[in-house]
Design an enzyme around this catalytic site. Sequence first.
Site, PDB file in Angstrom:
ATOM      1  N   LYS A   1      -1.946  -1.535  -4.072  1.00 55.68           N
ATOM      2  CA  LYS A   1      -2.825  -0.367  -4.040  1.00 55.68           C
ATOM      3  C   LYS A   1      -2.010   0.908  -4.098  1.00 55.68           C
ATOM      4  O   LYS A   1      -1.061   1.017  -3.314  1.00 55.68           O
ATOM      5  CB  LYS A   1      -3.619  -0.432  -2.740  1.00 55.68           C
ATOM      6  CG  LYS A   1      -4.511   0.760  -2.490  1.00 55.68           C
ATOM      7  CD  LYS A   1      -5.062   0.689  -1.102  1.00 55.68           C
ATOM      8  CE  LYS A   1      -5.857   1.955  -0.867  1.00 55.68           C
ATOM      9  NZ  LYS A   1      -6.247   2.123   0.483  1.00 55.68           N
ATOM     10  N   GLU A  48       7.284  -6.933   1.017  1.00 59.33           N
ATOM     11  CA  GLU A  48       6.064  -6.807   1.833  1.00 59.33           C
ATOM     12  C   GLU A  48       5.107  -7.973   1.551  1.00 59.33           C
ATOM     13  O   GLU A  48       4.507  -8.528   2.468  1.00 59.33           O
ATOM     14  CB  GLU A  48       5.347  -5.479   1.541  1.00 59.33           C
ATOM     15  CG  GLU A  48       5.981  -4.257   2.199  1.00 59.33           C
ATOM     16  CD  GLU A  48       5.616  -4.144   3.672  1.00 59.33           C
ATOM     17  OE1 GLU A  48       5.015  -5.081   4.233  1.00 59.33           O
ATOM     18  OE2 GLU A  48       5.950  -3.107   4.276  1.00 59.33           O
ATOM     19  N   LYS A  62       0.861  -1.185   0.000  1.00 58.52           N
ATOM     20  CA  LYS A  62       0.000   0.000   0.000  1.00 58.52           C
ATOM     21  C   LYS A  62       0.892   1.227   0.000  1.00 58.52           C
ATOM     22  O   LYS A  62       1.652   1.452   0.945  1.00 58.52           O
ATOM     23  CB  LYS A  62      -0.907  -0.008   1.224  1.00 58.52           C
ATOM     24  CG  LYS A  62      -1.784   1.238   1.305  1.00 58.52           C
ATOM     25  CD  LYS A  62      -2.784   1.148   2.430  1.00 58.52           C
ATOM     26  CE  LYS A  62      -3.615   2.410   2.492  1.00 58.52           C
ATOM     27  NZ  LYS A  62      -4.601   2.366   3.573  1.00 58.52           N
ATOM     28  N   TYR A 107     -14.726   1.235  -7.371  1.00 57.76           N
ATOM     29  CA  TYR A 107     -15.994   1.945  -7.175  1.00 57.76           C
ATOM     30  C   TYR A 107     -16.872   1.868  -8.415  1.00 57.76           C
ATOM     31  O   TYR A 107     -18.006   2.314  -8.397  1.00 57.76           O
ATOM     32  CB  TYR A 107     -15.707   3.399  -6.789  1.00 57.76           C
ATOM     33  CG  TYR A 107     -14.869   3.476  -5.532  1.00 57.76           C
ATOM     34  CD1 TYR A 107     -15.467   3.328  -4.280  1.00 57.76           C
ATOM     35  CD2 TYR A 107     -13.482   3.622  -5.582  1.00 57.76           C
ATOM     36  CE1 TYR A 107     -14.709   3.338  -3.118  1.00 57.76           C
ATOM     37  CE2 TYR A 107     -12.714   3.629  -4.432  1.00 57.76           C
ATOM     38  CZ  TYR A 107     -13.328   3.484  -3.203  1.00 57.76           C
ATOM     39  OH  TYR A 107     -12.580   3.477  -2.060  1.00 57.76           O
ATOM     40  N   SER A 156      -9.954   5.538  -4.979  1.00 57.38           N
ATOM     41  CA  SER A 156     -10.904   6.647  -5.146  1.00 57.38           C
ATOM     42  C   SER A 156     -10.433   7.688  -6.149  1.00 57.38           C
ATOM     43  O   SER A 156     -11.203   8.177  -6.972  1.00 57.38           O
ATOM     44  CB  SER A 156     -11.166   7.294  -3.782  1.00 57.38           C
ATOM     45  OG  SER A 156      -9.955   7.764  -3.204  1.00 57.38           O
ATOM     46  N   ARG A 194     -10.474   9.878   1.612  1.00 62.92           N
ATOM     47  CA  ARG A 194     -10.306  10.470   2.948  1.00 62.92           C
ATOM     48  C   ARG A 194     -11.416  11.459   3.251  1.00 62.92           C
ATOM     49  O   ARG A 194     -11.848  11.588   4.396  1.00 62.92           O
ATOM     50  CB  ARG A 194      -8.923  11.115   3.070  1.00 62.92           C
ATOM     51  CG  ARG A 194      -7.854  10.031   3.128  1.00 62.92           C
ATOM     52  CD  ARG A 194      -6.469  10.597   3.277  1.00 62.92           C
ATOM     53  NE  ARG A 194      -5.488   9.525   3.056  1.00 62.92           N
ATOM     54  CZ  ARG A 194      -4.195   9.741   2.932  1.00 62.92           C
ATOM     55  NH1 ARG A 194      -3.709  10.962   3.022  1.00 62.92           N
ATOM     56  NH2 ARG A 194      -3.379   8.721   2.727  1.00 62.92           N
TER      57      ARG A 194
HETATM   58  C1  PBG Z   1      -7.510   3.355   5.370  1.00 64.72           C
HETATM   59  C2  PBG Z   1      -7.707   3.241   3.901  1.00 64.72           C
HETATM   60  C3  PBG Z   1      -7.494   4.207   2.900  1.00 64.72           C
HETATM   61  C4  PBG Z   1      -7.949   3.647   1.703  1.00 64.72           C
HETATM   62  C5  PBG Z   1      -8.393   2.367   1.998  1.00 64.72           C
HETATM   63  N1  PBG Z   1      -8.224   2.116   3.360  1.00 64.72           N
HETATM   64  C6  PBG Z   1      -7.010   5.599   2.984  1.00 64.72           C
HETATM   65  C7  PBG Z   1      -5.675   5.917   3.467  1.00 64.72           C
HETATM   66  O1  PBG Z   1      -4.810   5.064   3.675  1.00 64.72           O
HETATM   67  O2  PBG Z   1      -5.470   7.108   3.679  1.00 64.72           O
HETATM   68  C8  PBG Z   1      -7.973   4.332   0.371  1.00 64.72           C
HETATM   69  C9  PBG Z   1      -9.006   3.839  -0.589  1.00 64.72           C
HETATM   70  C10 PBG Z   1      -9.265   4.719  -1.754  1.00 64.72           C
HETATM   71  O3  PBG Z   1      -8.648   5.776  -1.955  1.00 64.72           O
HETATM   72  O4  PBG Z   1     -10.165   4.350  -2.523  1.00 64.72           O
HETATM   73  N2  PBG Z   1      -6.243   3.153   5.852  1.00 64.72           N
END
Ligand code: PBG
Length: 325
Positions: free
Chosen positions: A250, A235, A197, A315, A276, A207
Amino acid sequence: MAFPIVRPRRLRRTETIRRLVRETDLRPAQLVYPMFVRTGRGLREEIPSMPGNYHLSPELLVDEVRPLAEAGLAAVILFGVPGEDEKDARAAAAYDDDGVVQQAVARLKDALPDLVVITDVCLCAYTDHGHCGVVEDGRILNDATLELLARMAVSHARAGADLVAPSDMMDGRVGAIRQALDGEGFTDVGIMAYSAKYASAFYGPFRDAAHSAPGFGDRRSYQMDPANIREALRELELDLGEGADIPMIKPALPYLDVIRAAREAFDVPIAAYHVSGEYAMIQAAAARGWLDEPAAALEALLGIRRAGADLILTYFVPKVLQWLG
Ligand code: PBG
């Protein structure tokens, strides 16, 4: 052999021929729909930066999912959006058996037992400082966070989750969660780990949606540097060693090389999260008439599959069900 004997265009002549030689497919069964469940009743509010996505209270979530399941929806991943008054330093609402996600999971599994229900496991939406771990003197503590994540995962399993998905990026959390789940008898509950991630700018709309932006600093002390791919494979290796069933990469499109490398290095299902910001970019351009939304979205998702992802979190799921239906 070369032209004029060889003519690749022969196999592009008609749609039926193209279909015969198509290498990659995109099917609803490969998709996971991220949904936001918010404390309250009767709530269905569209998220401004993510058109077509909603904050839903637990009972309305079921109403929203039912027609999608009838249209072929296979899986959802749930994000909790607690009220501001439910947040505290140790994210107590995250591992409350009566919490908003726990309620939603129970209702969904009751109404639609075949739907795969995955839950996001992370503290950021539940902490008053918005970080993914326990904070002390401005630092995000790794080991002290593990116990809370494990409690959250067990609580989701108790509500009926099929898989839990830790997204916090603390070291050792997959092992801690696996041990806790097994200790409580949830040996069949799987772990889809956000293994690689990245500290990405593409999480902006999420967020806003999850009310989870960090109150100070950023997430670079726990999320990965976008410059690194060797570290991503490390990882994944660590998470698999700790018992992850499905490692995730991600975001997706800026990291297709990472998806490809993971596909080649590991013989396990690989997930990719089309996040997102990736969704919002296509939406924003389509709203201005600059992109053809279905064509651009399906091409992006197919590209993620071609890179090597088995499953995709996106989404676009409700729209894809329509477009492919
Ligand atoms: C929480 C989390 C996040 C996302 C998924 N789980 C945000 C972040 O790490 O700030 C992002 C998902 C997206 O942008 O669609 N830790």
